[in-house]
Design a protein around this motif. Structure first.
Motif, mmCIF file in Angstrom:
data_model
loop_
_atom_site.group_PDB
_atom_site.id
_atom_site.type_symbol
_atom_site.label_atom_id
_atom_site.label_comp_id
_atom_site.label_asym_id
_atom_site.label_seq_id
_atom_site.Cartn_x
_atom_site.Cartn_y
_atom_site.Cartn_z
ATOM 1 N N LYS A 1 0.852 -1.200 0.000
ATOM 2 C CA LYS A 1 0.000 0.000 0.000
ATOM 3 C C LYS A 1 0.888 1.251 0.000
ATOM 4 O O LYS A 1 1.841 1.338 0.779
ATOM 5 C CB LYS A 1 -0.924 0.001 1.217
ATOM 6 N N GLY B 1 0.860 5.419 0.277
ATOM 7 C CA GLY B 1 0.075 6.572 0.703
ATOM 8 C C GLY B 1 0.197 7.747 -0.260
ATOM 9 O O GLY B 1 0.917 7.672 -1.264
ATOM 10 N N GLY B 2 -0.504 8.816 0.080
ATOM 11 C CA GLY B 2 -0.599 9.991 -0.792
ATOM 12 C C GLY B 2 0.738 10.594 -1.189
ATOM 13 O O GLY B 2 0.955 10.924 -2.359
ATOM 14 N N THR C 1 5.223 4.437 3.218
ATOM 15 C CA THR C 1 4.862 5.826 3.470
ATOM 16 C C THR C 1 6.103 6.717 3.391
ATOM 17 O O THR C 1 7.068 6.347 2.712
ATOM 18 C CB THR C 1 4.084 5.921 4.807
ATOM 19 N N ASP C 2 6.070 7.863 4.060
ATOM 20 C CA ASP C 2 7.164 8.828 3.896
ATOM 21 C C ASP C 2 8.126 8.844 5.079
ATOM 22 O O ASP C 2 8.820 9.818 5.316
ATOM 23 C CB ASP C 2 6.576 10.236 3.671
ATOM 24 N N ILE C 3 8.137 7.758 5.861
ATOM 25 C CA ILE C 3 9.025 7.704 7.028
ATOM 26 C C ILE C 3 9.461 6.244 7.214
ATOM 27 O O ILE C 3 8.754 5.328 6.793
ATOM 28 C CB ILE C 3 8.306 8.291 8.261
ATOM 29 N N GLY D 1 9.332 3.723 9.056
ATOM 30 C CA GLY D 1 8.671 2.836 10.019
ATOM 31 C C GLY D 1 8.076 3.597 11.186
ATOM 32 O O GLY D 1 8.102 4.818 11.235
ATOM 33 N N MET D 2 7.515 2.824 12.121
ATOM 34 C CA MET D 2 6.928 3.408 13.337
ATOM 35 C C MET D 2 8.050 3.949 14.211
ATOM 36 O O MET D 2 8.966 3.200 14.563
ATOM 37 C CB MET D 2 6.141 2.322 14.078
ATOM 38 N N HIS D 3 7.999 5.226 14.535
ATOM 39 C CA HIS D 3 9.008 5.793 15.436
ATOM 40 C C HIS D 3 8.566 5.625 16.889
ATOM 41 O O HIS D 3 7.390 5.401 17.176
ATOM 42 C CB HIS D 3 9.227 7.272 15.103
ATOM 43 N N ASN E 1 8.189 7.788 19.023
ATOM 44 C CA ASN E 1 7.398 8.913 19.509
ATOM 45 C C ASN E 1 6.943 9.686 18.274
ATOM 46 O O ASN E 1 7.402 9.406 17.159
ATOM 47 C CB ASN E 1 8.257 9.800 20.427
ATOM 48 N N ASP E 2 6.051 10.639 18.455
ATOM 49 C CA ASP E 2 5.496 11.339 17.295
ATOM 50 C C ASP E 2 6.509 12.341 16.729
ATOM 51 O O ASP E 2 6.804 13.352 17.376
ATOM 52 C CB ASP E 2 4.203 12.057 17.715
ATOM 53 N N PRO E 3 7.055 12.060 15.518
ATOM 54 C CA PRO E 3 8.117 12.932 14.982
ATOM 55 C C PRO E 3 7.630 14.345 14.669
ATOM 56 O O PRO E 3 8.439 15.240 14.453
ATOM 57 C CB PRO E 3 8.552 12.208 13.705
ATOM 58 N N ARG E 4 6.306 14.546 14.658
ATOM 59 C CA ARG E 4 5.797 15.895 14.399
ATOM 60 C C ARG E 4 5.931 16.795 15.629
ATOM 61 O O ARG E 4 5.856 18.008 15.531
ATOM 62 C CB ARG E 4 4.324 15.832 13.961
ATOM 63 N N ALA F 1 -0.757 7.316 16.576
ATOM 64 C CA ALA F 1 0.413 7.216 15.696
ATOM 65 C C ALA F 1 -0.085 7.208 14.243
ATOM 66 O O ALA F 1 -0.526 6.189 13.725
ATOM 67 C CB ALA F 1 1.205 5.952 16.003
ATOM 68 N N LYS F 2 -0.006 8.375 13.601
ATOM 69 C CA LYS F 2 -0.702 8.577 12.325
ATOM 70 C C LYS F 2 -0.210 7.654 11.214
ATOM 71 O O LYS F 2 -0.922 7.435 10.218
ATOM 72 C CB LYS F 2 -0.509 10.043 11.894
ATOM 73 N N ILE F 3 0.957 7.095 11.359
ATOM 74 C CA ILE F 3 1.514 6.238 10.307
ATOM 75 C C ILE F 3 0.585 5.056 9.994
ATOM 76 O O ILE F 3 0.607 4.529 8.885
ATOM 77 C CB ILE F 3 2.934 5.767 10.689
HETATM 78 P P1 ADP Z 1 0.325 8.173 4.163
HETATM 79 O O1 ADP Z 1 -0.147 9.363 3.396
HETATM 80 O O2 ADP Z 1 1.428 7.436 3.482
HETATM 81 O O3 ADP Z 1 -0.780 7.288 4.639
HETATM 82 P P2 ADP Z 1 0.484 9.437 6.757
HETATM 83 O O4 ADP Z 1 0.721 10.918 6.700
HETATM 84 O O5 ADP Z 1 -0.899 8.979 7.020
HETATM 85 O O6 ADP Z 1 1.068 8.784 5.447
HETATM 86 O O7 ADP Z 1 1.422 8.782 7.872
HETATM 87 C C1 ADP Z 1 2.818 9.046 7.888
HETATM 88 C C2 ADP Z 1 3.120 10.145 8.878
HETATM 89 O O8 ADP Z 1 2.749 9.740 10.197
HETATM 90 C C3 ADP Z 1 4.570 10.489 9.021
HETATM 91 O O9 ADP Z 1 4.985 11.405 8.046
HETATM 92 C C4 ADP Z 1 4.659 11.061 10.440
HETATM 93 O O10 ADP Z 1 4.669 12.460 10.428
HETATM 94 C C5 ADP Z 1 3.370 10.622 11.105
HETATM 95 N N1 ADP Z 1 3.576 9.933 12.365
HETATM 96 C C6 ADP Z 1 2.933 10.204 13.524
HETATM 97 N N2 ADP Z 1 3.353 9.406 14.513
HETATM 98 C C7 ADP Z 1 4.303 8.595 13.983
HETATM 99 C C8 ADP Z 1 5.126 7.567 14.513
HETATM 100 N N3 ADP Z 1 5.058 7.184 15.788
HETATM 101 N N4 ADP Z 1 6.002 6.978 13.678
HETATM 102 C C9 ADP Z 1 6.085 7.340 12.387
HETATM 103 N N5 ADP Z 1 5.330 8.304 11.831
HETATM 104 C C10 ADP Z 1 4.458 8.934 12.612
#
Ligand code: ADP
Ligand code: ASP
Ligand code: MG
Length: 437
Positions: free
Chosen positions: A5, A7-8, A219-221, A223-225, A227-230, A254-256
């Motif tokens: 899958k 993402g955007g 996605t654009d990161i 893996g799961m970090h 903590n919230d990288p934002r 955790a938005k990922i």
């Molecule tokens: P997609 O459009 O590919 O579905 P999302 O924007 O929904 O991507 O999810 C990826 C984003 O989730 C990352 O860019 C990051 O900012 C955010 N995010 C929030 N919490 C976490 C976390 N614990 N680990 C990784 N990413 C996280």
């Protein structure tokens, strides 16, 4: 077969689409590829629907034109053959024409769902045609042909399984099956969706339906970090999570991962791997049945939480008090996230406040009610079995300078949750990062 899958952001430009196409074809293995709309598109479609709902067709038309211009600019950058460019342009022109036509009739909720579906329909058409132009044996499996909700609004798993099996059997000689994330039909056959961010859910549902050997969420990161990288600097990827840990993290912000995404994969026992489109070599995060003992894995936060406190001396030594409280939430189909009790009171947190006034009104028959809005659940996830020593006190100590409204521990073996005011969210996440990792 594997399910991938994207993402955007991963399909957000012609360059990214080319990169994704390379990624999915380089190992020569057949796969189902679920795509989101190009980044920003669903938000624009939401805005178009909003203009129409507000009775401003001109606002909607301007937005449609703006989006159309962007898509037209992508085409010559994506395709090298004139024939493909023309074919896709005609298809997109047709979609934008339909979007304009919504202004000519009374706007309904069904129209909104149909409008929102167009982002994924466009991205999947564009990618399929690109793959075909590159000589890949690719086919588009329209999600509206197999992804369906039942009368309760839940995915109709037996139907999805049966339809997908049929469609795959009918189209055996392809290497890449492209399909739309997010969109589906409801039990009446109308276009619907799996909620914002729901493409992850599509991938998991498909993975479970076909018993895939892996579901990969790109996605654009990396893996799961932890903590919230934002909100926190210096977060690092977690290499492995159990299904339970991943589900808690997704549910608590955790938005990922979409909150509902883990469940189908977990029940079917299909591992989920989170991967980075921008760095395909990075190992990412593997989610499976393994549970690493004695470790706190990650922290997440869920915003816009409301807490309701009900205090009543009648609760003292009485039976049936909790039952009366819960029945009010049940009546208004409002689920409870956190709960803490004392001898004479109970505090509950909810995130859906659409029936708050009625709920409070009815709870006043049971006790004195106090509501606090603008709260946030900060959730610490890992091996938090009660027999382990020190983890809950480490987490609590980390928050010693932050006012904490509620603490919940022992509800599962995997989390401890703190309810804090939203203004303290970032400080709470940063403090936990510093003390736990
Ligand atoms: P997609 O459009 O590919 O579905 P999302 O924007 O929904 O991507 O999810 C990826 C984003 O989730 C990352 O860019 C990051 O900012 C955010 N995010 C929030 N919490 C976490 C976390 N614990 N680990 C990784 N990413 C996280
Ligand atoms: N395109 C939809 C959204 O933006 C679904 C998704 O990307 O997962 O919410
Ligand atoms: Mg997402």
């Amino acid at each position: 077969m594997k399910v991938y899958k994207f993402g955007g952001t991963s399909v957000g430009s012609p360059e990214r689409i080319k990169e994704v196409s390379r990624l999915i074809t380089e190992d020569g293995e057949p796969k189902i590829v679920v795509l989101s709309a190009m980044s920003g598109t669903t938000n624009s479609l939401v805005e178009i629907a909003d203009y129409l709902r507000k009775g401003n067709p001109e606002g909607a038309s301007n937005m449609v034109n703006r989006l159309h211009t962007i898509y037209k600019q992508h085409l010559p950058l994506l395709y090298s053959k004139e024939e493909t460019t023309t074919k896709v342009r005609e298809r997109l022109d047709n979609i934008f024409l339909q979007l304009h036509e919504f202004r000519t009739r009374e706007f309904s909720e069904a129209d909104e769902k149909a409008i929102l579906a167009q982002g994924e329909i466009m991205s999947t058409n564009m990618v399929t045609e690109y793959l075909k132009e590159c000589g890949v044996k690719a086919i588009l499996l329209p999600a509206l042909d197999y992804m369906r909700l039942d009368v309760n609004g839940e995915p109709d798993l037996p139907y999805i399984r049966e339809r997908l099996a049929y469609l795959l059997e009918k189209n055996p000689d392809y290497d890449i099956y492209i399909t739309q994330g997010f969109i589906c039909r409801n039990a009446d056959g109308q276009i619907d969706n799996l909620q914002r961010g729901g493409s992850d859910y599509t991938a998991s549902l498909i993975g479970a339906a076909i018993r895939a050997n892996e579901i990969q969420i790109w996605t654009d990161i990396d893996g799961m970090h932890n903590n919230d990288p934002r909100f926190v600097e210096g977060t690092t990827p977690v290499r492995q999570l159990s299904f339970e840990e991943a589900a808690e993290l997704a549910y608590f912000g955790a938005k990922i991962l979409h909150p509902t995404c883990v469940q189908p994969a977990r029940y079917a026992g299909v591992p989920v791997r989170l991967k980075n489109t921008l760095d395909a070599q990075a190992p990412g995060t593997l989610i499976n049945n393994d549970c690493e003992e004695g470790r706190i894995k990650a922290v997440a936060a869920k915003d816009n939480i409301t807490v309701i406190k009900i205090v009543s001396s009648r609760m003292l030594l009485a039976t049936g008090f909790m039952c009366r409280v819960f029945s009010v939430f049940d009546k208004y189909k409002t689920s409870i996230d956190m709960i803490t009790t004392s001898e004479v009171g109970v505090s509950l947190s909810i995130d859906n406040t659409s029936h708050l006034a009625s709920i409070v009104d009815e709870l006043k028959e049971v006790g004195t009610v106090v509501v606090d809005e603008g709260m946030c659940i900060v959730c610490v996830v890992g091996d938090l079995r009660w027999t382990n020593r020190g983890f809950e006190s480490d987490a609590t100590l980390a928050l010693k300078n932050i006012p904490v409204r509620m603490i919940s521990y022992g509800g599962s073996d995997h989390n401890i949750s703190f309810l804090v005011s939203m203004e303290h969210k970032q400080a709470a996440l940063q403090a936990l990062q510093k003390h736990l990792f």
